[in-house]
Design an enzyme around this catalytic site. Sequence first.
Site, PDB file in Angstrom:
ATOM      1  N   LYS A 209       1.360  12.536  14.813  1.00 44.59           N
ATOM      2  CA  LYS A 209       1.419  12.301  13.364  1.00 44.59           C
ATOM      3  C   LYS A 209       1.801  10.856  13.095  1.00 44.59           C
ATOM      4  O   LYS A 209       2.685  10.305  13.758  1.00 44.59           O
ATOM      5  CB  LYS A 209       2.464  13.241  12.735  1.00 44.59           C
ATOM      6  CG  LYS A 209       2.655  13.024  11.247  1.00 44.59           C
ATOM      7  CD  LYS A 209       3.511  14.096  10.607  1.00 44.59           C
ATOM      8  CE  LYS A 209       3.697  13.792   9.128  1.00 44.59           C
ATOM      9  NZ  LYS A 209       4.546  14.744   8.439  1.00 44.59           N
TER      10      LYS A 209
ATOM     11  N   GLU B 190      12.619  14.983  -2.045  1.00 44.44           N
ATOM     12  CA  GLU B 190      12.989  15.332  -0.661  1.00 44.44           C
ATOM     13  C   GLU B 190      14.428  14.981  -0.320  1.00 44.44           C
ATOM     14  O   GLU B 190      14.842  13.820  -0.411  1.00 44.44           O
ATOM     15  CB  GLU B 190      12.032  14.615   0.311  1.00 44.44           C
ATOM     16  CG  GLU B 190      12.300  14.998   1.752  1.00 44.44           C
ATOM     17  CD  GLU B 190      11.185  14.612   2.710  1.00 44.44           C
ATOM     18  OE1 GLU B 190      10.240  13.929   2.289  1.00 44.44           O
ATOM     19  OE2 GLU B 190      11.286  14.992   3.892  1.00 44.44           O
TER      20      GLU B 190
HETATM   21  C1  ISC Z   1       5.488   9.540   2.368  1.00 45.48           C
HETATM   22  C2  ISC Z   1       5.515  10.204   1.223  1.00 45.48           C
HETATM   23  O1  ISC Z   1       5.674  11.558   1.143  1.00 45.48           O
HETATM   24  C3  ISC Z   1       6.132  12.314   2.252  1.00 45.48           C
HETATM   25  C4  ISC Z   1       6.915  13.430   1.698  1.00 45.48           C
HETATM   26  C5  ISC Z   1       6.317  14.591   1.305  1.00 45.48           C
HETATM   27  C6  ISC Z   1       4.988  14.844   1.667  1.00 45.48           C
HETATM   28  C7  ISC Z   1       4.308  13.989   2.475  1.00 45.48           C
HETATM   29  C8  ISC Z   1       2.903  14.274   2.865  1.00 45.48           C
HETATM   30  O2  ISC Z   1       2.400  15.371   2.558  1.00 45.48           O
HETATM   31  O3  ISC Z   1       2.264  13.420   3.471  1.00 45.48           O
HETATM   32  C9  ISC Z   1       4.938  12.781   3.045  1.00 45.48           C
HETATM   33  O4  ISC Z   1       5.305  13.097   4.359  1.00 45.48           O
HETATM   34  C10 ISC Z   1       5.402   9.528  -0.069  1.00 45.48           C
HETATM   35  O5  ISC Z   1       5.504  10.192  -1.103  1.00 45.48           O
HETATM   36  O6  ISC Z   1       5.225   8.287  -0.089  1.00 45.48           O
END
Ligand code: ISC
Length: 417
Positions: free
Chosen positions: A157, A211
């Site tokens: 990832k 988060e």
């Molecule tokens: C990196 C971000 O979100 C993270 C947090 C929730 C979902 C995310 C996603 O689905 O990619 C990301 O990991 C951002 O909002 O800039």
Amino acid sequence: MPEIAGQAAEERAEERAGFAPALPFALVSSGETLVGKGCLGLVAEGDEPLGARVRAHLAASAAFRGPAPDIVVGALPYEPGAPAHLFQPAELSRSAGRACFAAAFPPPALVRPPPARPPHMCIAAEPPLAAYRAAVAEALVRMQASEGAPMGEVLRKIVLSRSLRLSSDRPIDASTLLRALARDAGVTAFCVPLAGAPQTPGRALVGATPELLVARQGTVVTSHPLAGSARRRREASADRAAAQALLASDKDRREHGEVVTAILDQLAPHCVDLGTPVGIGLTATASMWHLGTRITGRLRRTELSAIDLAVLLHPTPAVCGTPRALAARAIAELEGYDRGFYSGAVGWCDGAGDGTWHVALRCAEVAGHEARLYAGAGIVPGSDPVSEGEETSAKFAAMLQALGIDEDGRPLTEDGA
Ligand SMILES: C=C(O[C@H]1C=CC=C(C(=O)O)[C@@H]1O)C(=O)O
């Protein structure tokens, strides 16, 4: 706008010396609100671990200053070695719900009359959307190329972000942005006043994160990682369908699983009763659906403070990737800019070691007439460059709406379209 990394040490020292926050620090959520005004002192930079410097700062303050808020607040940068921005406020208010927010950030009508016309804003995508898609495609190539490598070297990832640079013909008011962002009951809205050159008073990190990186209260540790996202829809049945499709998506579950596993692995040596009592679920903000899993545990050693825990966990695969070091290298090569405090953490830690740290997402660094907005998306095998670009656009929506513009800088209409 002043850059954080690459900034000369003397310049930063000068800015830190003159740090006198023009705005309060604020963390605003429907659960709890914390507002810190003024600054009694910044936590020193140095080679000691950050948690030790925070403890030393608060112990010295208690010894020499007498009664003062026994707490530091601020922001941790994305780059683990970069300087944190933590300070002890001169005054602190806390309330269940949002009670102390309205007092610290009164509605603008009480402060000044509304402007006759909306501000004129220009936006430049950095990198342009096409370049972001190309970076996602390259990340996928690198992941595929690593597939035959020994375990531990297989890239699973990589979280890639992009930014929007905005300039306005009027100063951008961080308080107005914060008030707009705080209307969403699904986020913790935040404002962290930053040190800045004298000609840019009011420099701040402002955002609305869904988060929770980590909270510590006594021995109880909580984290609520998110990963896996879908844009919310206006029409109720389409919105429900988007949520159900997200919950069923193998790609998004893999993306999410990387974060939960990493946090459990990091916490396991330090916690008992560690687990995910409810399992994977959906979390909603006004504009996004996310997959989320609540993690809880009890600390084995109470010496580990909230800031120690934040430093231990950061950067999780919600903002970096797996394996961490390989993903971090790919991000540095493919993004090509300094994230500053975006995707770091914002929060507080008190003298008892309790505290709360949120992942610094859906945010902008604001300074004078300029702002820089950030949004990222987790890339795993099976991701699609166009969809990931769209996901970042969806994640910009909360901040753009608070600014009253769309991604091209055009004013939004009354219904937010
Ligand atoms: C990196 C971000 O979100 C993270 C947090 C929730 C979902 C995310 C996603 O689905 O990619 C990301 O990991 C951002 O909002 O800039």
